[in-house]
Scaffold this motif. Structure first.
Motif, PDB file in Angstrom:
ATOM      1  N   GLY A   1       0.824  -1.211   0.000  1.00  0.00           N
ATOM      2  CA  GLY A   1       0.000   0.000   0.000  1.00  0.00           C
ATOM      3  C   GLY A   1       0.849   1.246   0.000  1.00  0.00           C
ATOM      4  N   LEU A   2       0.163   2.368   0.156  1.00  0.00           N
ATOM      5  CA  LEU A   2       0.801   3.674   0.093  1.00  0.00           C
ATOM      6  C   LEU A   2       1.023   4.224   1.494  1.00  0.00           C
ATOM      7  CD1 LEU A   2       1.541   5.889  -2.099  1.00  0.00           C
ATOM      8  CD2 LEU A   2      -0.648   6.934  -1.529  1.00  0.00           C
TER       9      LEU A   2
ATOM     10  N   GLN B   1      -0.786  -5.537  -6.428  1.00  0.00           N
ATOM     11  CA  GLN B   1      -1.483  -5.254  -5.184  1.00  0.00           C
ATOM     12  C   GLN B   1      -0.676  -4.205  -4.408  1.00  0.00           C
ATOM     13  OE1 GLN B   1      -1.446  -8.338  -2.256  1.00  0.00           O
ATOM     14  NE2 GLN B   1      -2.935  -7.289  -0.955  1.00  0.00           N
ATOM     15  N   PRO B   2      -1.233  -2.979  -4.226  1.00  0.00           N
ATOM     16  CA  PRO B   2      -2.521  -2.490  -4.740  1.00  0.00           C
ATOM     17  C   PRO B   2      -2.426  -2.194  -6.237  1.00  0.00           C
ATOM     18  CG  PRO B   2      -1.326  -0.685  -3.720  1.00  0.00           C
ATOM     19  CD  PRO B   2      -0.490  -1.927  -3.508  1.00  0.00           C
ATOM     20  N   ASN B   3      -3.584  -2.028  -6.869  1.00  0.00           N
ATOM     21  CA  ASN B   3      -3.546  -1.694  -8.296  1.00  0.00           C
ATOM     22  C   ASN B   3      -3.994  -0.257  -8.546  1.00  0.00           C
ATOM     23  OD1 ASN B   3      -6.258  -1.832  -7.983  1.00  0.00           O
ATOM     24  ND2 ASN B   3      -6.566  -3.601  -9.312  1.00  0.00           N
TER      25      ASN B   3
ATOM     26  N   THR C   1       6.104  13.126  -4.830  1.00  0.00           N
ATOM     27  CA  THR C   1       7.133  12.198  -5.291  1.00  0.00           C
ATOM     28  C   THR C   1       6.829  10.847  -4.666  1.00  0.00           C
ATOM     29  OG1 THR C   1       8.751  13.970  -5.436  1.00  0.00           O
ATOM     30  CG2 THR C   1       9.610  11.735  -5.343  1.00  0.00           C
ATOM     31  N   VAL C   2       6.726   9.836  -5.508  1.00  0.00           N
ATOM     32  CA  VAL C   2       6.387   8.503  -5.021  1.00  0.00           C
ATOM     33  C   VAL C   2       7.534   7.547  -5.321  1.00  0.00           C
ATOM     34  CG1 VAL C   2       4.744   6.582  -5.131  1.00  0.00           C
ATOM     35  CG2 VAL C   2       3.928   8.931  -5.458  1.00  0.00           C
ATOM     36  N   THR C   3       8.011   6.878  -4.274  1.00  0.00           N
ATOM     37  CA  THR C   3       9.010   5.833  -4.460  1.00  0.00           C
ATOM     38  C   THR C   3       8.281   4.491  -4.407  1.00  0.00           C
ATOM     39  OG1 THR C   3      10.763   7.159  -3.502  1.00  0.00           O
ATOM     40  CG2 THR C   3      11.098   4.776  -3.520  1.00  0.00           C
ATOM     41  N   PHE C   4       8.375   3.746  -5.483  1.00  0.00           N
ATOM     42  CA  PHE C   4       7.745   2.433  -5.559  1.00  0.00           C
ATOM     43  C   PHE C   4       8.749   1.374  -5.132  1.00  0.00           C
ATOM     44  CE2 PHE C   4       5.423   5.058  -8.502  1.00  0.00           C
ATOM     45  CZ  PHE C   4       4.106   4.652  -8.359  1.00  0.00           C
TER      46      PHE C   4
ATOM     47  N   TYR D   1       5.935  10.047  -0.766  1.00  0.00           N
ATOM     48  CA  TYR D   1       5.185   8.824  -0.496  1.00  0.00           C
ATOM     49  C   TYR D   1       6.030   7.608  -0.867  1.00  0.00           C
ATOM     50  CZ  TYR D   1       1.129  11.851  -0.131  1.00  0.00           C
ATOM     51  OH  TYR D   1       0.269  12.827   0.248  1.00  0.00           O
ATOM     52  N   GLU D   2       5.677   6.503  -0.218  1.00  0.00           N
ATOM     53  CA  GLU D   2       6.277   5.225  -0.575  1.00  0.00           C
ATOM     54  C   GLU D   2       5.137   4.270  -0.899  1.00  0.00           C
ATOM     55  OE1 GLU D   2       9.857   3.136   1.437  1.00  0.00           O
ATOM     56  OE2 GLU D   2       8.061   2.279   2.338  1.00  0.00           O
TER      57      GLU D   2
END
Ligand code: CUA
Length: 155
Positions: free
Chosen positions: A58-59, A79-81, A90-93, A67-68
């Protein structure tokens, strides 16, 4: 040895093209931080669902506009989609797979990594404008490959 002037021009051009290429790679790697994606860590695919942080995909908010997103890529879904973040985030996946090799490419950004069992993939993307950014699996992973996609909703 005598070299024709015309030939000499092309020899010089060939050397210049090589030098531009080498300088370009050097600037990209040393100054701009461009590099080939490498694993951000190791993880046992057999115990992925009980190993943090992948036991709770999740986030998470990690800071101001930071965000991560912990995402499990499994046959055949992410998952999640779907995740939702405000514009300017800024999102780090962080991605991992418990089964086969998957891929992760995020349209409209330069995020593009392989998700290889045993490895943690990490990629960061910045979202300036509101919209929907679709991601998908871009590594053929079997019967349901075409169903593996998700999206980032930027508000
Ligand atoms: Cu997962 Cu294709």
């Amino acid at each position: 040895m005598r070299v024709e002037a015309y030939e000499r021009v092309f020899m010089i051009l060939a050397v210049l093209v090589l030098l531009f290429g080498i300088v370009g790679i050097g600037i990209g790697a040393l100054a701009a931080g461009v590099h080939v994606p490498s694993p951000a860590g190791r993880i046992d695919p057999r115990t992925l669902s009980t190993t943090p942080p992948f036991d709770q995909p999740g986030l998470r908010r990690t800071g101001e506009n930071q965000y991560e997103a912990v995402v499990v890529a499994r046959a055949w879904q992410f998952q999640p989609n779907e995740i939702e973040v405000p514009a300017g985030s800024t999102v780090t996946f962080l991605l991992a797979s418990p089964d086969v090799i998957h891929g992760f490419v995020l349209a409209g950004t330069n995020a593009n990594v392989m998700v290889i069992p045993g490895q943690i993939a990490r990629v960061t993307a910045r979202f300036e404008r509101p919209g929907e950014y679709v991601w998908m699996c871009h590594e053929y992973c079997g019967f349901g490959h075409h169903q593996m996609f998700g999206k980032v909703v930027v508000r």
